[in-house]
Design a protein around this motif. Structure first.
Motif, PDB file in Angstrom:
ATOM      1  N   ALA A  62       0.835  -1.196   0.000  1.00  0.00           N
ATOM      2  CA  ALA A  62       0.000   0.000   0.000  1.00  0.00           C
ATOM      3  C   ALA A  62       0.873   1.251   0.000  1.00  0.00           C
ATOM      4  O   ALA A  62       1.937   1.258   0.607  1.00  0.00           O
ATOM      5  N   LYS A  63       0.425   2.261  -0.698  1.00  0.00           N
ATOM      6  CA  LYS A  63       1.147   3.523  -0.740  1.00  0.00           C
ATOM      7  C   LYS A  63       0.443   4.532   0.176  1.00  0.00           C
ATOM      8  O   LYS A  63      -0.718   4.373   0.424  1.00  0.00           O
ATOM      9  N   PRO A  64       1.086   5.576   0.640  1.00  0.00           N
ATOM     10  CA  PRO A  64       2.511   5.827   0.429  1.00  0.00           C
ATOM     11  C   PRO A  64       3.406   4.937   1.286  1.00  0.00           C
ATOM     12  O   PRO A  64       3.004   4.450   2.325  1.00  0.00           O
ATOM     13  N   LEU A  65       4.643   4.788   0.766  1.00  0.00           N
ATOM     14  CA  LEU A  65       5.682   4.060   1.509  1.00  0.00           C
ATOM     15  C   LEU A  65       6.557   5.097   2.173  1.00  0.00           C
ATOM     16  O   LEU A  65       7.078   5.980   1.509  1.00  0.00           O
ATOM     17  N   ARG A  66       6.730   4.968   3.468  1.00  0.00           N
ATOM     18  CA  ARG A  66       7.556   5.953   4.188  1.00  0.00           C
ATOM     19  C   ARG A  66       8.716   5.231   4.843  1.00  0.00           C
ATOM     20  O   ARG A  66       8.505   4.425   5.745  1.00  0.00           O
ATOM     21  N   GLY A  84       4.980   7.551  -3.599  1.00  0.00           N
ATOM     22  CA  GLY A  84       3.561   7.428  -3.918  1.00  0.00           C
ATOM     23  C   GLY A  84       2.670   8.356  -3.120  1.00  0.00           C
ATOM     24  O   GLY A  84       1.510   8.041  -2.862  1.00  0.00           O
ATOM     25  N   ALA A  85       3.188   9.514  -2.724  1.00  0.00           N
ATOM     26  CA  ALA A  85       2.379  10.454  -1.941  1.00  0.00           C
ATOM     27  C   ALA A  85       2.071  11.727  -2.727  1.00  0.00           C
ATOM     28  O   ALA A  85       1.421  12.634  -2.199  1.00  0.00           O
ATOM     29  N   GLY A  86       2.563  11.823  -3.983  1.00  0.00           N
ATOM     30  CA  GLY A  86       2.322  13.020  -4.779  1.00  0.00           C
ATOM     31  C   GLY A  86       2.826  14.265  -4.069  1.00  0.00           C
ATOM     32  O   GLY A  86       3.814  14.210  -3.330  1.00  0.00           O
ATOM     33  N   ALA A 104      12.308  15.911  -5.066  1.00  0.00           N
ATOM     34  CA  ALA A 104      11.351  14.936  -5.584  1.00  0.00           C
ATOM     35  C   ALA A 104      11.868  14.358  -6.896  1.00  0.00           C
ATOM     36  O   ALA A 104      12.442  15.074  -7.717  1.00  0.00           O
ATOM     37  N   TYR A 105      11.665  13.057  -7.061  1.00  0.00           N
ATOM     38  CA  TYR A 105      12.130  12.387  -8.275  1.00  0.00           C
ATOM     39  C   TYR A 105      10.992  11.507  -8.771  1.00  0.00           C
ATOM     40  O   TYR A 105      10.493  10.638  -8.066  1.00  0.00           O
ATOM     41  N   ALA A 106      10.563  11.763 -10.019  1.00  0.00           N
ATOM     42  CA  ALA A 106       9.386  11.059 -10.527  1.00  0.00           C
ATOM     43  C   ALA A 106       9.759   9.788 -11.281  1.00  0.00           C
ATOM     44  O   ALA A 106       8.948   8.869 -11.398  1.00  0.00           O
ATOM     45  N   LEU A 112       6.803   5.661 -10.184  1.00  0.00           N
ATOM     46  CA  LEU A 112       6.278   5.874  -8.841  1.00  0.00           C
ATOM     47  C   LEU A 112       7.129   6.995  -8.249  1.00  0.00           C
ATOM     48  O   LEU A 112       8.325   6.819  -8.022  1.00  0.00           O
ATOM     49  N   GLY A 113       6.500   8.124  -8.047  1.00  0.00           N
ATOM     50  CA  GLY A 113       7.259   9.290  -7.591  1.00  0.00           C
ATOM     51  C   GLY A 113       7.695   9.161  -6.147  1.00  0.00           C
ATOM     52  O   GLY A 113       7.004   8.572  -5.316  1.00  0.00           O
ATOM     53  N   GLY A 114       8.861   9.698  -5.867  1.00  0.00           N
ATOM     54  CA  GLY A 114       9.349   9.733  -4.494  1.00  0.00           C
ATOM     55  C   GLY A 114       9.851  11.124  -4.174  1.00  0.00           C
ATOM     56  O   GLY A 114      10.137  11.921  -5.080  1.00  0.00           O
ATOM     57  N   VAL A 115       9.945  11.411  -2.888  1.00  0.00           N
ATOM     58  CA  VAL A 115      10.580  12.657  -2.455  1.00  0.00           C
ATOM     59  C   VAL A 115      11.263  12.371  -1.125  1.00  0.00           C
ATOM     60  O   VAL A 115      10.756  11.593  -0.309  1.00  0.00           O
TER      61      VAL A 115
END
Ligand code: HAM
Length: 431
Positions: A99-103, A133-135, A299-301, A312-315
């Motif tokens: 499940a997203k987001p992944l922290r 995955g949190a936009g 952030a990297y998409a 899957l975008g991350g920051v």
């Protein structure tokens, strides 16, 4: 035979117990704050195939800073110089099922072949926090987390600032507006990155060696003159562009969350790593004698695509313990770690009490106290001298008249081995 060098390899450190006390204190705080945001710990290998960094880590890291070698199986491997490619590789394995987001957070040691200097070494530990995955919510949360980490050390907005920019805005200006080709674009990125360390006249001259004509140079200078997010908004309205809309929105949200005092727009923040595609930021120490970056991120998409995965975008961001220590030192935020913490020192003046002393020490440890034995028959005076070399709370003296003394309250009482709970309470200064 020539004697060997006792010093550690250039740019690395030995961590003696006092250094470890500080390091553990820092890492425990970072972990504790991360856990309050429900970020979970992960880790990866020290070595990666070098290809992982070729993909998107950027020229400086690969050409100048990477430690690499060919292993016995002819694989070209590198000691990790950063954690983001590793975390992306790990997320690529599992992101479809979770499940997203992944922290996630980690505190890996990294190596970069750098010139060792204040705040920069070759081996360092770097706290990393990333959310996938949190936009755009991820941008907000990551900045909240960075602020909370520094606040947990007692720092405030007068001591550090988060300088924020957005690669979407920079790309629009460099490519869309100024019309630079990819090569010139890259050079300008590098130049902007160095802007604050350069003499303004030299900067202006270098701009003109990259841009084709004066109108391009002027357009670029109009960009670097943008000083606030309001300037950005006005500027972009005249260009009829939405490229800064996410950044404007981020600043608005951060303002609503009461974080305005920590953040500012800075056109010189572009970041040296190739994978960033959105918001980018660096945290700077505001101390005039230590004006350096203590953390950086963004952030990297598209990082998962290098593994042929769906985007899957991350920051996230990385914060080194070396510049963090300089920051804490500059603002007097480091407590004294020179002495070890001991709750109870157990000592005996008669050989016949030795067995009792070892047993008592063990019973106290079972109550979660830090208990140090002084070996051999020891007179009270010597025991207290030893106790003072450490941060000792209480001393138990077994012998003809067994007693316990609490060194912070200065109170002594006869020792009652039959009532361990009362002893524990006394040591803790509770009765
Ligand atoms: P970076 O800007 O290369 O970003 O490094 C981030 C932080 O690591 C720096 O601000 C500094 O605190 C620390 N650091 C870097 N080099 C050294 C060094 N030689 N000695 C001591 N500390 C150092 C990254 O590494 C990105 N992978 C961060 C990130 C995570 N982006 C998204 N998620």
């Amino acid at each position: 035979m020539a004697s060997l060098n006792k010093a550690p390899y250039k740019g690395t450190r030995d961590f003696f117990p006092a250094d470890m006390r500080f390091r553990n204190f820092v890492f425990e705080k970072m972990a504790a704050v991360s856990e309050t945001f429900c970020y979970e710990p992960y880790d990866g290998p020290l070595l990666e195939e070098i290809e992982l960094y070729y993909a998107k880590s950027g020229e400086e890291l690969i050409n100048d800073q990477i430690y690499s070698f060919v292993d016995r199986g002819d694989r070209k491997v590198a000691i990790r110089p950063e954690m983001t490619p590793t975390v992306a590789r790990m997320v690529a394995q599992i992101h479809r099922e979770v499940a997203k987001p992944l922290r996630w957070y980690a505190i890996p040691n990294l190596m970069r072949y750098e010139k060792p200097q204040k705040g920069r070494l070759r081996e360092f530990w770097q706290y990393n926090a990333d959310v996938f995955g949190a936009g755009e919510y991820g941008d907000v949360e990551i900045i909240q987390l960075a602020v909370q980490i520094l606040r947990s050390f007692g720092a405030n907005a007068s001591q550090f600032a988060i300088h924020i920019n957005d690669r979407r805005l920079v790309d629009f200006i460099f490519t869309g507006l100024i019309g630079l080709d990819a090569e010139a674009n890259k050079k300008l990125y590098k130049l902007v990155d160095r802007k604050n360390k350069m003499d303004p006249a030299k900067f202006a001259a270098e701009v003109r060696t990259i841009t084709k004509d004066e109108s391009q140079a002027n357009a670029f200078e109009a960009y670097v003159a943008l000083a606030t997010i309001a300037d950005v908004e006005r500027f972009m309205e005249t260009k009829n562009s939405e490229a800064a809309a996410p950044l404007v929105k981020l600043f608005k949200t951060l303002g609503e969350l009461g974080l305005s005092e920590y953040v500012l727009f800075d056109p010189s923040i572009v970041r040296g790593l190739d994978y960033y595609t959105g918001v980018v930021f660096e945290i700077f120490d505001k101390h005039p004698e230590n004006n350096r970056a203590i953390a950086g991120g963004g952030a990297y998409a598209n990082l998962l695509q290098i593994f042929n995965e769906q985007p899957l975008g991350g920051v996230g961001f990385g914060m080194g313990e070396v510049p963090l220590k300089e920051f804490l030192k500059a603002h007097n935020l480091i407590q004294d770690f020179s002495k070890a913490q001991v709750d109870v020192m157990v000592t005996y003046s008669l050989a016949s009490s030795e067995g009792d002393a070892f047993i008592l020490a063990d019973r106290l440890r079972a109550q979660n106290l830090k208990v140090e034995m002084i070996f051999g028959e020891t007179k009270a005076k010597k025991a207290f001298t030893q106790a003072e070399r450490k941060n000792t709370t209480a001393v138990v003296l077994l012998g003809e008249e067994s007693q316990v003394k609490n060194l912070s309250t200065r109170e002594s009482r006869p020792l009652d081995l039959g009532n361990i709970n009362a002893l524990v309470e006394f040591v803790k200064g509770k009765n």
